[in-house]
Scaffold this motif. Structure first.
Motif: not given
Length: 140
Positions: A105-112
């Motif tokens: 999670v970076e900020g309010e986003d979820v990343y693969l």
């Protein structure tokens, strides 16, 4: 390579967010679930299948995986998997762990961030005839 999956707000407090990746030459379904511990982070990604028998945990009907007390419940036999570790200590799937993907999670986003998988799209894989949606009458 880091690929945005969704916003953290889209991952329900109870339930799951279903998505499809390309992994080892085939499309595979994974679910994002809330975890919220310091070791694993706020969300985890697990393969959308019970390791005991081919059974989808999130049936792709918009309701997400069945959850109870911080555990993902298999709709076929009721085995429960910890949302932070993926480990099952009960039922027919006892002593198994759900395969996972690396996400952050970076900020309010979820990343693969798992190099073994390429994000295809949100939702179930397009050809999902190889796994039953459910054969149980369990309700939550």
């Amino acid at each position: 390579m880091k690929t945005r999956l969704t916003s953290l707000d889209e991952v329900p407090e109870r339930g799951s967010w279903l998505f499809t990746v390309r992994q080892h030459g085939a499309d595979e379904e994974y679910i994002l679930v809330r975890c919220g511990d310091d070791e694993h982070g706020p969300v985890r990604a697990f393969r959308n299948v019970c390791p005991h028998e081919p059974q989808r945990l999130d049936r792709g009907n918009g309701h997400g995986a069945a959850m109870r007390d911080g555990e993902i419940i298999c709709p076929r036999h009721g085995s429960s998997f910890d949302t932070c570790s993926g480990y099952c200590d009960n039922g027919d799937a006892r002593e198994t762990t759900l395969p996972d993907l690396d996400v952050e999670v970076e900020g309010e986003d979820v990343y693969l961030v798992d190099d073994s998988a390429t994000f295809r799209h949100d939702g179930p894989k397009e050809d999902d005839d190889d796994m039953p949606s459910s054969t149980s009458h369990l309700g939550f």
